[in-house]
Design an enzyme around this catalytic site. Structure first.
Site: not given
Length: 295
Positions: A124, A173, A216, A237
């Site tokens: 995406r 966003r 991040k 992750h």
DNA sequence: CAGGTC
DNA sequence: CCTGG
């Protein structure tokens, strides 16, 4: 478009592994070749044997390739350093031959791209960025049966309509991208690039003043776009990999400002200037494992 | 919810 | 708090 040849020793670069694991988003396999956009340049690579052919539009193929894949860094010596500092890294180095830490040519492109990544997935993200470039970027080349567009300029993004971006699938966003573009315009020219000269923690703090940029995303931009090798982007992750394989004392805890910082500090102490590379091997190992398991 | 940011 | 899967 001229084609040049470059000697690439076996094991120095695994191109698909580098470009399909979330470090960059604008690479495609087309007719057995690999084509990628880096801001306003198109690079086409035939990664075959140890004499690769490279061509480029909007840039010189060899300098561009060397920059993007940090070819000035000897991968074997990186791997030796990582394993020497923590023997657990040997399994990931072995499992991921030719994995390199990438380096974007544009910090701006890097920032806007990683603004698209929270609560999102690779296919995406790729599609969103592709549509963004088609809509707002200037055409650079026609190759492989398609048009290739530059990444949009800050000026263009600052003028974008939120509704248009939402129509391209940006969701919430859409507003963040426009706000960040306007925030960048309001600062000195090259404000973003100048963060490369600041100490890591100062640069991170400065980046996080932008809307939509948390710890991040900031670390992604610092590591891939601003050459800060002390940056450790801790996403899901990294968090899971650290708990499972590296710092068992994190088990049962949640990812907060404190535990995030605990991880960064641990990397700095253990890996020093090799932190970014160490992160990349651990992150990719967990990403591929989760893909195998179909998580 | 999972993923991130506020 | 948002939000797409």
């Amino acid at each position: 478009m001229k084609t040049v040849r470059l000697s690439v020793p076996a094991g120095e670069v695994n191109l698909p592994l580098c470009v399909r694991t979330g470090q960059v988003f604008r690479w495609y396999e087309i007719q057995g070749l690999w084509a990628g956009m880096a801001n306003d340049a198109l690079l086409i690579v035939n990664p075959e044997g140890n004499r690769w052919s490279l061509s480029a539009v909007g840039g010189e193929p060899i300098p561009l390739f060397t920059h993007l894949f940090r070819m000035e860094v000897d991968l074997k010596s990186v791997q030796v350093q990582l394993i020497r500092r923590d023997s657990r890294w040997e399994q990931w180095v072995r499992a991921l031959p030719g994995l390199r830490l990438m380096r974007w040519t544009s910090a701006t492109e890097c920032l806007f791209s990683f603004l698209c990544t929270p609560a999102n997935n690779l296919p995406r993200i790729t599609g969103m960025i592709e549509r963004l470039c088609e809509r707002y970027g200037t055409p650079i080349a026609e190759w492989g049966g398609r048009q290739w567009h530059a990444f949009p300029t800050v000026e263009r993004l600052a003028q974008a309509e939120e509704a248009d971006l939402r129509a391209l699938g940006f969701g919430y966003r859409a507003r963040t991208l426009i706000e960040v573009a306007r925030a960048l315009q309001a600062r000195e020219p090259n404000w973003l690039e100048s963060l490369a000269e600041l100490p890591y923690w100062d640069a991170k703090q400065a980046l996080m003043t932008l809307p939509g940029v948390g710890a991040k995303v900031a670390d992604c931009v610092l590591l891939f776009g601003l050459n800060h090798n002390l940056a450790v982007p801790v996403d899901t992750h990294m968090w899971q990999a650290m708990q499972k394989w590296v710092l068992p004392e994190l088990r049962g805890k949640s990812l907060t400002e404190r535990t995030y910082r605990q991880i960064v500090d641990w990397f700095h102490e253990r890996f020093g200037e090799w932190t970014g590379w160490a992160h990349q091997y651990l992150f990719t190992a967990h990403l591929l494992e989760s893909q195998r398991k179909g998580e």
